[in-house]
Design an enzyme around this catalytic site. Structure first.
Site, PDB file in Angstrom:
ATOM      1  N   LYS A 105     -13.408  -8.753  13.672  1.00  0.00           N
ATOM      2  CA  LYS A 105     -12.970  -8.906  15.065  1.00  0.00           C
ATOM      3  C   LYS A 105     -13.796  -7.994  15.950  1.00  0.00           C
ATOM      4  O   LYS A 105     -14.243  -6.946  15.503  1.00  0.00           O
ATOM      5  CB  LYS A 105     -11.497  -8.505  15.198  1.00  0.00           C
ATOM      6  CG  LYS A 105     -10.846  -8.980  16.474  1.00  0.00           C
ATOM      7  CD  LYS A 105     -10.466 -10.420  16.331  1.00  0.00           C
ATOM      8  CE  LYS A 105      -9.620 -10.912  17.474  1.00  0.00           C
ATOM      9  NZ  LYS A 105      -8.886 -12.127  17.063  1.00  0.00           N
ATOM     10  N   GLY A 218      -1.988 -18.917  28.498  1.00  0.00           N
ATOM     11  CA  GLY A 218      -3.455 -18.901  28.426  1.00  0.00           C
ATOM     12  C   GLY A 218      -3.923 -20.048  27.550  1.00  0.00           C
ATOM     13  O   GLY A 218      -3.235 -21.076  27.451  1.00  0.00           O
ATOM     14  N   ASN A 219      -5.040 -19.883  26.858  1.00  0.00           N
ATOM     15  CA  ASN A 219      -5.584 -20.974  26.025  1.00  0.00           C
ATOM     16  C   ASN A 219      -4.550 -21.472  25.023  1.00  0.00           C
ATOM     17  O   ASN A 219      -4.299 -22.678  24.912  1.00  0.00           O
ATOM     18  CB  ASN A 219      -6.856 -20.508  25.305  1.00  0.00           C
ATOM     19  CG  ASN A 219      -7.397 -21.577  24.354  1.00  0.00           C
ATOM     20  OD1 ASN A 219      -6.892 -21.770  23.257  1.00  0.00           O
ATOM     21  ND2 ASN A 219      -8.403 -22.314  24.791  1.00  0.00           N
ATOM     22  N   ALA A 220      -3.923 -20.550  24.283  1.00  0.00           N
ATOM     23  CA  ALA A 220      -2.978 -20.971  23.243  1.00  0.00           C
ATOM     24  C   ALA A 220      -1.690 -21.542  23.857  1.00  0.00           C
ATOM     25  O   ALA A 220      -1.276 -22.662  23.540  1.00  0.00           O
ATOM     26  CB  ALA A 220      -2.664 -19.800  22.318  1.00  0.00           C
ATOM     27  N   GLY A 221      -1.059 -20.799  24.748  1.00  0.00           N
ATOM     28  CA  GLY A 221       0.247 -21.198  25.299  1.00  0.00           C
ATOM     29  C   GLY A 221       0.185 -22.465  26.135  1.00  0.00           C
ATOM     30  O   GLY A 221       1.022 -23.370  25.982  1.00  0.00           O
TER      31      GLY A 221
HETATM   32  N1  GLU Z   1      -9.773 -15.572  18.076  1.00  0.00           N
HETATM   33  C1  GLU Z   1      -9.177 -16.565  17.237  1.00  0.00           C
HETATM   34  C2  GLU Z   1      -8.202 -15.917  16.269  1.00  0.00           C
HETATM   35  O1  GLU Z   1      -7.681 -14.862  16.517  1.00  0.00           O
HETATM   36  C3  GLU Z   1     -10.210 -17.446  16.560  1.00  0.00           C
HETATM   37  C4  GLU Z   1     -11.197 -16.742  15.670  1.00  0.00           C
HETATM   38  C5  GLU Z   1     -12.363 -17.597  15.214  1.00  0.00           C
HETATM   39  O2  GLU Z   1     -12.423 -18.766  15.533  1.00  0.00           O
HETATM   40  O3  GLU Z   1     -13.203 -17.032  14.518  1.00  0.00           O
HETATM   41  O4  GLU Z   1      -7.853 -16.478  15.269  1.00  0.00           O
END
Ligand code: GLU
Length: 410
Positions: A105, A218-221
């Site tokens: 990350k 946001g994107n997810a919600g």
């Molecule tokens: N940021 C997203 C997560 O937390 C996607 C990560 C990705 O696609 O590598 O799962």
């Protein structure tokens, strides 16, 4: 210790399944820390001519099952602690959906809403220049996360390709379609969560008339709200960082999205009323957590009324909050399963990049559905066999898979 330190919470979750997983002490010790942690300073020329230095991180947690994989977050609350926790969770997530990737990350401490487009581009390119020696399609593959998007991924990939001197689209996922992105990646976190929700709803015998509340737009919600709405579910409350709106007959999500686009928030929507209280405490059957970590803690877990919680964000329920909810028999579908659709389609994007052959939206969705449904049943089986919660079942499954790869490597 930091209050609600995300990394301490992640370590507690790991410790809580050590015995049930039968984890070897030597492997356990290695799973408590990222394999590599990088801190970078990114100088950016601001529009006023001054240089501002931003701090960024990349945590490479574990690559036993494949290259490190995980998003990059641009947010004022990014910290070393948070990035480490998120990278550990990515390691479990890729293992739960059984894709050949590890966990990593990244993050930059910044409020991107305060930057001009030019400043944001220079920051994105600068960050990638700083971590370029440590990433690559067979090493570590970044993607979007909170407040980063396809446009930012495009700048980052372009910068990376200029450095290495050749095309390397599989190095960054969540790209625009024009430069090798995958169809459905834009909403795949929500879509994966939806497939999982459909399975758990069957198990719990909850009907389409159930009330659903969503924290985070946001994107997810927002994508989750849209998918649920299209499929005939009733969403009775939605909140964003500024507040919440509710309507016991169900919110018209299309109109709510338009309202948010125009006004910047869900507040003041004419098709509902502004909520006086916290959305987490509202009367609802299903609560979807799609904002940030540490939303449900020891301080508010006893006020949560939902029967079912779906964690679309990473780490939204702390271990103390979890304990309280377990006692109330609240069913929680854990983040490492519920939101794995994002990285699931990132993996499909990499496969398409490798073959230079691109699938239709239907093909991508069919593959995602198969991946998520299988992961749900694997987790359910681990939960039943170990007579535990879904979170612990998911952890046991994921950690055993990672440990197996570490053992096999010797
Ligand atoms: N940021 C997203 C997560 O937390 C996607 C990560 C990705 O696609 O590598 O799962």
């Amino acid at each position: 210790m930091e209050k609600n330190s995300a990394f301490q919470n992640a370590l507690r979750q790991l410790a809580s399944v050590k015995d049930k997983t039968g984890l070897d002490d030597n492997i356990y010790e290695q799973l408590k820390k990222p394999k590599r942690f990088i801190e970078v300073s990114v100088p950016v020329r601001m529009d006023n001519g001054n240089v501002r230095v931003f701090t960024g991180y990349r945590s490479q947690f574990n690559d036993a099952r494949g290259p490190y994989k995980g998003g990059i977050r641009f947010h004022p609350n990014v910290s070393e602690d948070e990035v480490k926790a998120l990278s550990m969770w990515m390691t479990w997530k890729t293992a739960v959906v059984d894709i050949p990737l590890g966990g990593g990350k990244g993050g930059v401490i910044v409020n991107p809403k305060e930057l001009s487009a030019g400043e944001l581009e220079r920051l994105s390119r600068g960050y990638i220049r700083a971590i370029a020696p440590f990433i690559g399609e067979r090493i570590d593959i970044p993607a979007p996360d909170v407040y980063t998007d396809p446009r930012i991924m495009a700048w980052m990939l372009d910068e990376y390709e200029q450095i290495v001197g050749h095309k390397a689209p599989g190095t960054i996922t969540g790209k625009p379609l024009s430069i090798g992105g995958s169809r459905a990646r834009g909403y795949s976190t929500a879509q994966g969560g939806f497939y999982v929700l459909e399975e758990i709803v069957k198990k719990m015998r909850l009907g389409k008339n159930s009330e659903i509340s969503i924290q985070g737009f946001g994107n997810a919600g927002a994508n989750m709200a849209e998918i649920l709405y299209k499929n005939g579910y009733k969403i009775t409350a939605v909140s964003d960082s500024k507040g919440g709106v509710s309507n016991s007959d169900g919110l018209d999500i299309k109109k709510l999205e338009e309202h948010k686009k125009q006004s910047g928030s869900v507040l003041g929507f004419s098709g509902g009323k502004d909520m006086g209280s916290d959305i987490l405490e509202t009367e609802t059957d299903v609560l979807i957590l799609a904002a940030l970590e540490n939303a449900v803690t020891a301080d508010n877990a006893d006020k949560v009324k939902a029967k079912l919680i779906l964690e679309l964000a990473n780490g939204p329920v702390t271990p103390d909050g979890d304990g309280i909810l377990d006692k109330k028999n609240t069913v929680i579908v854990p983040d490492i399963l519920a939101n794995a659709g994002g990285v699931g389609v990132s993996y499909l994007e990499q496969v398409q990049n490798a073959y230079m052959y691109y699938w239709s939206e239907e093909e991508v969705l069919a593959k995602l559905k198969e991946m998520m449904t299988k992961a749900f049943h694997d987790v359910w089986q681990a939960k039943e066999e170990n007579k535990t919660t879904m979170r612990q079942g998911a952890y046991i499954l994921a950690i055993s898979r990672v440990a197996q790869a570490m053992e096999d490597r010797g």
